[in-house]
Design a protein around this motif. Structure first.
Motif, PDB file in Angstrom:
ATOM      1  N   ARG A   1      48.718  31.338  -7.650  1.00  0.00           N
ATOM      2  CA  ARG A   1      48.133  31.533  -8.973  1.00  0.00           C
ATOM      3  C   ARG A   1      48.431  32.925  -9.533  1.00  0.00           C
ATOM      4  O   ARG A   1      48.586  33.887  -8.798  1.00  0.00           O
TER       5      ARG A   1
ATOM      6  N   LYS B   1      46.694  35.732 -11.816  1.00  0.00           N
ATOM      7  CA  LYS B   1      45.398  36.123 -12.393  1.00  0.00           C
ATOM      8  C   LYS B   1      45.645  36.690 -13.792  1.00  0.00           C
ATOM      9  O   LYS B   1      46.443  37.612 -13.960  1.00  0.00           O
TER      10      LYS B   1
ATOM     11  N   ASP C   1      39.851  33.490 -15.611  1.00  0.00           N
ATOM     12  CA  ASP C   1      40.308  33.025 -14.299  1.00  0.00           C
ATOM     13  C   ASP C   1      39.251  32.120 -13.656  1.00  0.00           C
ATOM     14  O   ASP C   1      39.580  31.143 -12.982  1.00  0.00           O
TER      15      ASP C   1
ATOM     16  N   GLY D   1      42.966  31.272 -11.578  1.00  0.00           N
ATOM     17  CA  GLY D   1      44.173  31.788 -12.252  1.00  0.00           C
ATOM     18  C   GLY D   1      45.089  30.644 -12.651  1.00  0.00           C
ATOM     19  O   GLY D   1      44.865  29.493 -12.257  1.00  0.00           O
TER      20      GLY D   1
END
Lengths: 251, 251, 251, 251, 251, 251
Positions: free
Chosen positions: F4, F6, F13, F19
């Motif tokens: 992911r 962020k 998030d 994220g």
């Protein structure tokens, strides 16, 4: 800290946290009879009282009529024109007619945005304008919606580039909820909407600031009046609708 | 102080604070059956009674029929035509037919706005017209909406320039909420809307003034009637809608 | 006093204050299945019973089928055709087919409005018609909406000029609220709307007179039925809608 | 007294007062999944059981698939085809493919309405058809809405002229409230609408007869089911909507 | 008795009475983010687990991305591709790029429906496919709505003709209530709609079967979830809306 | 486990479960004044603070203005540009003007998507970008809706192919409920909508994640603010509407 231009319109500076951020290009959108031209000329007149020169671009009315309309509110711009701190750009007559011959800034072909911008630049430089109002930009793309965004971006570059803080009047139809089309709405630094709506047999005037780059602004719909001194906004009141009727309440 | 033209239509002058400001060009908008032509001819007839000459531009009806329609309300314009203080511009027949040959002001090609304006100017000058009604302007751009704004601005320049206070009838469809299109709405000095609406099985007539440059005006929707003497507006009453039913209440 | 033509349709003359003013051209507008053709032929049949000759212009059905449809209500027009007081103008077959050869008034090219008017004039003169029904005018501009207003004005001039009182059937779609388009609505002297609406699982028939030049008329929506004797209008009852359900109430 | 054709569809003859009047051309309109094809083939199958020959014009499905679909309801048409009392007109394959070669009535160019009508006439004469279903007419003008009225009038002339009582399937979109366009709606002798609507999470099937020339008919919306024996209409029940939920109530 | 294909999607076979009838071509319609691609690939993966070969036609994503997306749900199709019981038809890359060179079934010109069908037929025969998913058919007529019906009928003939039971993914806009246009809706054997709607600040997923030829099916709107194992439909629950809020209730 | 990126935007998030999944191309859709550009630049600025290089493609504003706008939130990107970890692609000026000459990445013809992609690729490689924002993609197809899907797919291939996680800003009109058109909505890996709505005289800002490939996400509409530090989303609160008024409640 952000530099601001005070409009001097009673109640308006309060709802944009002190004034329009300098160099912003603000779309002033509304249907027929909502008071867009009054708002625009009041903004320029107040500038003149504060020593800030201005330019009005007339696309909807004969310059002579613009002066008459302003005088009805007690705003006589002739002395300021003579002092060289105010100018009207005539983008209405095409230079045709006796009265037009007495105008200093004339756009020969009002459908030619390039020429309009050239004349406008000259006027801005001549008077040292800090404020500009174009009434209206809608005319420039009425029958050519595909060019709307390009026209507004071009104007924005010039107006902001020359250091002015300006208002572009956008005419929308009485039944239209938008601000003048997708290309136009996103290009402006600010969007102010003037409304005239019927609620249960009563016409109600209200103003809402939808967007204003560089500053906080009121997130409410405020009532306003058109008086013989111009527009007065009740920034401490809000328009609410219950069961089809409008109520004016304390904010 | 603003000069005004009294319409003489019962209740109307009251809702525009004494009359239509001189030289204003007013859009009179409404669907079929709302009484637009009656309003327009009543305005002219009342002018004749007050010594103010007038011109009617017939685009929807044969001039002969216009006179018949007016006579049904007791308004016989023939004597005034003979005295040279009233004229009908025939922009309907194209000069074809026996009856048309007896008309004095004929537009040969009713689709030619330039010719129409020439004939109209002549008629205005001949009778010294202070009032003009064009019934309707919609016809001039019915199949060419892109030219609407240009046509209205051209007419406005002539009508206002010659000192007349005029009414442009704008036909809208029964389902249409606007006043005749964005170009037209913004060009007019005033907008008056006549409505005929069905509420719960009852047809209700009402009038609302949306905009009137140079004067305060009622911000309410008023009921009116069509009688055998013409239109009567109840300026002291308001139309309100509750739960789909219309109520006539004191203003 | 205004001369009137009695329709003889039970309940209708009551809601137009005694009958249709003479020479009026009335738009009869409605969706599919609302009874427009029945209304039109009933108007003509009743005229024949009162000694008033009539003409039916068939644009939607074969003349043979028109006679069959009328006979289902007990209206046998053949004897009247033979006496020369009734005529059907065949603007449907284009003269093609055996049956068409037996028709007296045939429009060879039903898309040619000029030819249609010529044949129609001949028929009106031959039978001395006082009543005319054109079923429907919509067909004349179905694929050419821009010519609608011109077609209706042309017909109006002829029909009114020849002294007839006529009905122009206007077909609208089941979902359409208007009367047949802006050009058409404003050109007619009268507008009558027939409706068939579903309220909470029930189909309800109603009639409303939107406009009728030269007379007062009911401002209410009245229920009606289609019986085996034709249309019966309940002029003393009104249709009201509450919470999505229709109620028939005393007027 | 009007001659009638019994559809044999449980509940339907009851709501049209005994059956469809002979020679009527009925528009059967509905969105996807409403059961239009089932209704049409059930009408034909029931005719075969009563000794009335029929023709099905396949524009949406391969004739082989039409037979399969019918067999799923227990309606095996092959024996009737062999006896020469039933025929499928293949206006789907254009004669391409092995299976198509075994079809007797093939329209080579399904976009050619003239050819379709020729093949259809042949089939009607060969089997002595009293019933015809065209599934669907919408296909004939899907991309050419301007020709819709002409196509339907042409079919109507042939179908009615040859003495058949017929159903024209009209496909409308799931979001469309009309019956297939203004030209089509007004041309048909009858209009039957099949609906499939979602009310508060439940799909509800209903039928309403909007128009049926030559007979009285139910003025109510009735619920129906699609079972493995075909359609069953509950003519003694009505669908009503309260607060967004559908209720089935006694009529 | 009707032969059925089990989708294996939890809850779905229950709402179509045991599975999709064999050879049906089902339109799977929904807006963005509704889970159409997950539904389609889950259907194919479950087939592989039951020994039923399948083909996926990739029109919206690179085949490499399709495999990655499937693997996120634990569905690794590579081994099945190697065994020759699963194939992806690449109608996305046009054969351009390194990765595309490793694909076995490539449509060189994805705008050429003829070529697409040829490649698809080859893939179906090679793997002996019983299930096919085309994701999406909308792409094939996105800018050419007039050809939509023709494209869907062509695909249907091939897919059904080769004995497969298939899903055509139909992309509709988030604001669109239909299933992909009138031509498409009526051509499919079944219609399944996936919805993602906002009710009072909450997004709710639901599924409804609008039509399924050859079988009874649930007539209700059921809630579903997208989990990391794929879609789970709550066939024993119904989504109902009261006062703008959605409630999940026992069916 | 899914990788992911962020965003660092407070609250965002949390609503996408940690994220944005790596390599996703997210459509960020909203009307004028909703904060799209702020969201985009905040995403890039936060990346720089976490050591992740980024590229901003300027299609709506002069690069100089983009830097000024960011500095108003305290985000001074000049040092990062000098370190070679941030770049602005100038697709606004066309290289015209003094200021444009100082820009490193200039698209000479902003209407040429091919050139734009070449310059963008160069910028991504030079700075080693992990994050890209294109503000806005709408400009690329404003007057050519038919090419929208193709443009977005091309960008997606490049952006995802080069390993970036990107945001495509999509401008919609204030009255538009969709996300930018059917072609665009379905092509994106994620859809985030920013809203600015008026409820009973108050403007309310809210965000909703409509779709996010590869992760669970909040299914609720959350309120957010624009502060002088940028956007703050209240992921623990929900916006609900009751009787036309908005209420902010605990989630």
């Amino acid at each position: 800290m952000v530099e601001r231009v005070k409009t001097g319109i009673p109640g308006f500076d309060e709802i944009v946290n002190g004034g329009i951020p300098k160099r912003n290009v603000v779309l002033l959108s509304g249907g027929p009879g909502t008071g867009k031209s009054i708002f625009g000329t009041q903004y320029l007149w107040n500038g003149l009282q504060m020593g800030e020169p201005g330019v009005f671009v007339a696309l909807e009315e004969h310059p002579v009529q613009v002066r008459i309309n302003m005088r009805q509110f007690g705003w006589d711009v002739r002395p300021y024109e003579q002092q060289g701190v105010f100018a009207i750009v005539d983008a209405f007559t095409g230079g045709i007619g006796e009265a037009a011959k007495r105008e200093k800034y004339v756009v020969r072909d009002p459908t030619d945005v390039g020429e309009l911008i050239d004349v406008l630049k000259q006027a801005i430089r001549d008077v040292g304008a800090l404020r500009v109002v174009i009434d209206s930009v809608s005319t420039l793309y009425l029958t050519k919606p595909a060019v709307a965004r390009g026209v507004v971006l071009q104007l924005k570059r010039v107006l902001s580039g020359l250091g002015t803080t300006s208002i572009l009047v956008s005419q929308v139809s009485v039944t239209e909820r938008g601000f003048g089309g997708p290309g136009v709405e996103h290009a402006a630094d600010g969007i102010v909407r003037l409304d005239l709506d019927e609620y249960n047999g009563e016409l109600v005037r209200s103003i809402i600031v939808w967007k204003m780059r560089g500053t906080k602004h009121s997130m409410r719909r405020h009532p306003f009046e058109i008086t013989d001194k111009g527009i007065i906004i009740h920034h401490d009141k809000v328009v609410r609708i219950k069961g089809g009727t409008a109520y004016i309440e304390g904010a």
